[in-house]
Design a protein around this motif. Structure first.
Motif, mmCIF file in Angstrom:
data_model
loop_
_atom_site.group_PDB
_atom_site.id
_atom_site.type_symbol
_atom_site.label_atom_id
_atom_site.label_comp_id
_atom_site.label_asym_id
_atom_site.label_seq_id
_atom_site.Cartn_x
_atom_site.Cartn_y
_atom_site.Cartn_z
ATOM 1 N N TYR A 128 0.830 -1.208 0.000
ATOM 2 C CA TYR A 128 0.000 0.000 0.000
ATOM 3 C C TYR A 128 0.859 1.249 0.000
ATOM 4 O O TYR A 128 1.812 1.367 0.777
ATOM 5 C CB TYR A 128 -0.937 -0.014 1.203
ATOM 6 N N LEU A 165 -0.007 -6.625 2.127
ATOM 7 C CA LEU A 165 -0.970 -7.722 2.200
ATOM 8 C C LEU A 165 -0.612 -8.735 1.118
ATOM 9 O O LEU A 165 -0.210 -8.359 0.014
ATOM 10 C CB LEU A 165 -2.394 -7.198 2.008
ATOM 11 N N TRP A 166 -0.757 -10.007 1.451
ATOM 12 C CA TRP A 166 -0.571 -11.081 0.494
ATOM 13 C C TRP A 166 -1.834 -11.942 0.494
ATOM 14 O O TRP A 166 -2.353 -12.282 1.555
ATOM 15 C CB TRP A 166 0.620 -11.963 0.873
ATOM 16 N N MET A 167 -2.321 -12.278 -0.689
ATOM 17 C CA MET A 167 -3.505 -13.122 -0.795
ATOM 18 C C MET A 167 -3.199 -14.351 -1.634
ATOM 19 O O MET A 167 -2.639 -14.247 -2.731
ATOM 20 C CB MET A 167 -4.689 -12.384 -1.417
ATOM 21 N N LEU A 219 -1.662 -10.034 6.329
ATOM 22 C CA LEU A 219 -1.423 -8.596 6.206
ATOM 23 C C LEU A 219 -0.553 -8.094 7.345
ATOM 24 O O LEU A 219 -0.470 -8.707 8.417
ATOM 25 C CB LEU A 219 -2.748 -7.829 6.146
ATOM 26 N N ARG A 232 -0.057 -4.796 9.661
ATOM 27 C CA ARG A 232 -0.846 -3.623 10.041
ATOM 28 C C ARG A 232 -0.454 -3.110 11.413
ATOM 29 O O ARG A 232 0.174 -3.806 12.219
ATOM 30 C CB ARG A 232 -2.335 -3.973 10.054
ATOM 31 N N VAL A 291 -2.419 -0.405 7.143
ATOM 32 C CA VAL A 291 -2.091 -1.689 6.538
ATOM 33 C C VAL A 291 -1.054 -1.381 5.469
ATOM 34 O O VAL A 291 -1.346 -0.710 4.481
ATOM 35 C CB VAL A 291 -3.329 -2.363 5.906
ATOM 36 N N HIS A 351 -8.387 -5.690 1.665
ATOM 37 C CA HIS A 351 -8.367 -4.334 2.215
ATOM 38 C C HIS A 351 -8.228 -3.287 1.120
ATOM 39 O O HIS A 351 -7.428 -3.420 0.189
ATOM 40 C CB HIS A 351 -7.210 -4.188 3.207
ATOM 41 N N ARG A 411 -11.265 -6.870 5.344
ATOM 42 C CA ARG A 411 -9.891 -6.977 5.827
ATOM 43 C C ARG A 411 -9.075 -7.860 4.884
ATOM 44 O O ARG A 411 -7.932 -7.558 4.562
ATOM 45 C CB ARG A 411 -9.878 -7.556 7.238
ATOM 46 N N SER A 449 -5.505 -14.580 3.339
ATOM 47 C CA SER A 449 -4.606 -13.426 3.275
ATOM 48 C C SER A 449 -3.734 -13.337 4.520
ATOM 49 O O SER A 449 -4.110 -13.790 5.603
ATOM 50 C CB SER A 449 -5.398 -12.116 3.136
#
Length: 293
Positions: free
Chosen positions: A169, A181-183, A196, A198, A178, A282, A279, A194
């Motif tokens: 981000y 993030l990895w999904m 994340l 944060r 945050v 996000h 979340r 995911s």
């Protein structure tokens, strides 16, 4: 009157659709022979200000009555979405799938979270190929939103069992930052997961009270699935971003070996839709109060 979880979702759907708030509080009951603005007004107020318990059965009944009476009104698109979510929360997967299809046929634009709900419903009806398509559309819609708003830099990694998307981000939310993030998205049937990074201001405040001194900012790694959320640990200055990236990809690659699938529920009970999608997918500016923890 306290709103149920579904009532809040239904009202949010109406607001997001861009339908103007209209006067009057009478619940939708019977349409005039030629449906007009007054009928749409009664329907909208029946959804936004129910005069009885706002249960999934109530919202499904109300939305379907409006759809049957006013099939040519443009508000029917959003009524189908309300009915689809209500049917999901009533444990009626086939009815929910029908309404999602009808909403799309009428020109509705499904949000990434609505697409994920549709994927779960299609899994429940055994339409696995369509479920995968809906799930992938949910993820691609989320990534497209981030890209269009320059909210993040994106990358993807093909691994055994699926794809891992990396999101960095660029403008995190103040106070709910945050930063990454990895999904993981399975290639075959399955639900995403995911990890994340944060800020955790509430946990930092609790630590400060416990230790009797000002606590530094607390950064945590959190693992999210459609069924659960768990803290993986604190992220300290001695942990490099490269190490975090490697660890997150490793965790999610292991998940893709055995991804979560649909959780069966008793007949008539709510279908187990994904929890915490705001979340797991996000978007800055769409914060979740539980992230304060």
């Amino acid at each position: 009157m306290a709103y149920s979880r579904f009532a809040l979702k239904a009202v949010s759907a109406l607001i997001a659709s861009g339908i103007s708030a209209l006067i009057g509080l009478a619940p939708y009951a019977h349409a005039e022979p030629a449906c007009g603005l007054a009928d749409a007004t009664r329907y909208q107020n029946a959804i936004s200000a129910p005069t009885e318990e706002g249960s999934p059965a109530y919202f499904l009944r109300t939305a379907e009555a409006f759809i049957a009476a006013c099939p040519d009104r443009f508000e029917v698109r959003e009524a189908h979405l309300v009915a689809a979510r209500a049917a999901l929360d009533s444990g009626r997967a086939d009815v929910s799938a029908f309404h999602y299809d009808a909403a799309l046929a009428a020109g509705a634009q499904l949000s990434p979270s609505a697409r994920m709900d549709q994927a779960v419903v299609l899994m429940a009806t055994g339409e696995q190929a369509r479920a995968r398509e809906a799930r992938n559309l949910a993820v691609s819609g989320w990534l497209a939103t981030l890209d269009a708003t320059n909210a993040a830099t994106l990358a993807s990694y093909q691994v055994s069992g699926g794809t891992i998307y990396s999101v960095r981000y660029t403008h995190p939310d103040p106070g709910l930052a945050v930063t990454a993030l990895w999904m993981a998205v399975p290639t075959g049937t399955g639900l995403p997961s995911s990890i994340l990074i944060r800020n955790a201001p509430q946990r930092a405040a609790w630590r400060s009270l416990r230790e009797g001194a000002d606590a530094p900012e607390l950064i945590v790694a959190e693992r999210l699935t459609c069924r659960s959320a768990a803290l993986l640990g604190e992220v300290t200055d001695d942990i490099s971003l490269k190490d975090i990236d490697r660890g997150a990809i490793g965790e999610l690659a292991a998940y893709l070996g055995h991804p979560d699938t649909l959780l069966s529920t008793d007949k008539g009970e709510p279908i187990a839709a994904c929890l915490g999608l705001n979340r797991m997918m996000h978007v800055p500016g769409q914060s979740d109060p539980s992230m304060l923890r």
